[in-house]
Scaffold this motif. Structure first.
Motif, PDB file in Angstrom:
ATOM      1  N   SER A 118       3.956   0.569   0.577  1.00  0.00           N
ATOM      2  CA  SER A 118       5.106   0.595   1.486  1.00  0.00           C
ATOM      3  C   SER A 118       5.797  -0.758   1.556  1.00  0.00           C
ATOM      4  N   TRP A 119       5.030  -1.832   1.484  1.00  0.00           N
ATOM      5  CA  TRP A 119       5.664  -3.157   1.407  1.00  0.00           C
ATOM      6  C   TRP A 119       6.549  -3.251   0.170  1.00  0.00           C
ATOM      7  N   ASP A 169      -2.220   1.783   0.494  1.00  0.00           N
ATOM      8  CA  ASP A 169      -1.155   2.534   1.167  1.00  0.00           C
ATOM      9  C   ASP A 169      -0.148   1.557   1.761  1.00  0.00           C
ATOM     10  N   TYR A 229      -0.589   8.308   1.604  1.00  0.00           N
ATOM     11  CA  TYR A 229       0.068   7.362   0.701  1.00  0.00           C
ATOM     12  C   TYR A 229       1.521   7.743   0.487  1.00  0.00           C
ATOM     13  N   PRO A 230       2.455   6.817   0.705  1.00  0.00           N
ATOM     14  CA  PRO A 230       2.296   5.464   1.241  1.00  0.00           C
ATOM     15  C   PRO A 230       2.261   5.475   2.767  1.00  0.00           C
ATOM     16  N   SER A 231       2.070   4.318   3.359  1.00  0.00           N
ATOM     17  CA  SER A 231       1.954   4.209   4.806  1.00  0.00           C
ATOM     18  C   SER A 231       3.319   4.313   5.482  1.00  0.00           C
ATOM     19  N   GLY A 232       3.475   5.331   6.325  1.00  0.00           N
ATOM     20  CA  GLY A 232       4.730   5.498   7.036  1.00  0.00           C
ATOM     21  C   GLY A 232       4.973   4.418   8.070  1.00  0.00           C
ATOM     22  N   LYS A 246       4.375  11.199   0.591  1.00  0.00           N
ATOM     23  CA  LYS A 246       3.111  11.590   1.222  1.00  0.00           C
ATOM     24  C   LYS A 246       2.706  13.000   0.801  1.00  0.00           C
ATOM     25  N   THR A 267       3.887   1.349   8.002  1.00  0.00           N
ATOM     26  CA  THR A 267       4.238   0.099   7.332  1.00  0.00           C
ATOM     27  C   THR A 267       5.686   0.111   6.870  1.00  0.00           C
ATOM     28  N   ALA A 268       6.107   1.222   6.277  1.00  0.00           N
ATOM     29  CA  ALA A 268       7.494   1.325   5.830  1.00  0.00           C
ATOM     30  C   ALA A 268       8.456   1.258   7.006  1.00  0.00           C
ATOM     31  N   VAL A 299       9.486   8.176   2.626  1.00  0.00           N
ATOM     32  CA  VAL A 299       8.045   8.251   2.855  1.00  0.00           C
ATOM     33  C   VAL A 299       7.492   9.669   2.816  1.00  0.00           C
TER      34      VAL A 299
END
Length: 216
Positions: free
Chosen positions: A192-193, A188, A132-135, A111, A137-138, A107
């Motif tokens: 991460s998904w 974002d 971007y991306p969402s930390g 970012k 979410t990851a 991530v």
């Protein structure tokens, strides 16, 4: 068995979304449309309870509690495997630990490279990571997903299905909470998904077969 189309779609979607973020392409209109809908809903509902719920869901993607849940899942899976007499009962322990190390490696460089401003529109200051991306979410999707992947190998089929459903709901809830709280653009979260799906698919292929048990 997961269809090979799932990681393929995830990889293509990740590439397309990342490209659109780089070129500020038309797909980012989805982000603005969702943000407008969220802003309108906030104005119309004016609910402090929903605001707190959104924050609470987003917080489930933080380092705490997600990483402790990942490590606990690995530990419990190892214990159950040892009880079942598995030869490599200890395997879930390094898998969980390596996943915890892998998450920021996936991530943080992204970012920094994409340097995308967040939905509130504040410009990035020097040295600040982008959105971007969402930390969160990851962290949530991989932590809960890997914990369930390890545990599901040691449980009955019905329990494994319930655990997988719980992991999916947690990942979806964290993403929804982040978007509802204006912490992240929806793309974002989607990116991460996609990353998490690819990692989980690769890990599931590498792990040895399930060590099923009817024990509770």
């Amino acid at each position: 068995m997961v269809s090979p189309l799932v990681p393929l779609v995830a990889a293509l979607l990740l590439l397309v979304v990342s490209w659109q973020v780089v070129v500020d392409g038309p797909l980012l209109g989805l982000d603005r449309w969702v943000k407008h809908g969220v802003t309108t809903a906030h104005h119309d509902l004016h609910s402090a309870l929903l605001a707190r719920a959104g924050h609470a869901l987003a917080d489930l993607g933080g380092t705490f509690p997600a990483i402790p849940a990942l490590l606990a899942g690995g530990g419990l899976a190892a214990w159950r495997s040892r009880r079942a007499g598995a030869a490599r009962w200890w395997l879930p322990l390094p898998v969980a630990a390596l996943t915890a190390v892998l998450i920021p490696l996936l991530v943080v460089p992204a970012k920094a490279a994409f340097a995308r401003p967040g939905p509130l529109g504040d410009p990035l200051v020097p040295g600040q990571w982008g959105w971007y991306p969402s930390g969160h979410t990851a962290t949530a999707t991989l932590s809960y997903g890997v914990a369930v992947l390890l545990l599901a190998r040691t449980t009955g089929v019905r329990v494994a299905r319930g655990l997988r459903a719980a992991a999916v709901l947690l990942a979806a809830g964290v993403g929804a909470g982040l978007v509802w709280s204006d912490f992240h653009w929806v793309l974002d979260v989607v990116a991460s998904w996609c990353v998490a799906v690819l990692v989980l698919w690769a890990l599931a292929r590498r792990l040895p077969g399930p060590e099923r048990t009817d024990a509770p």
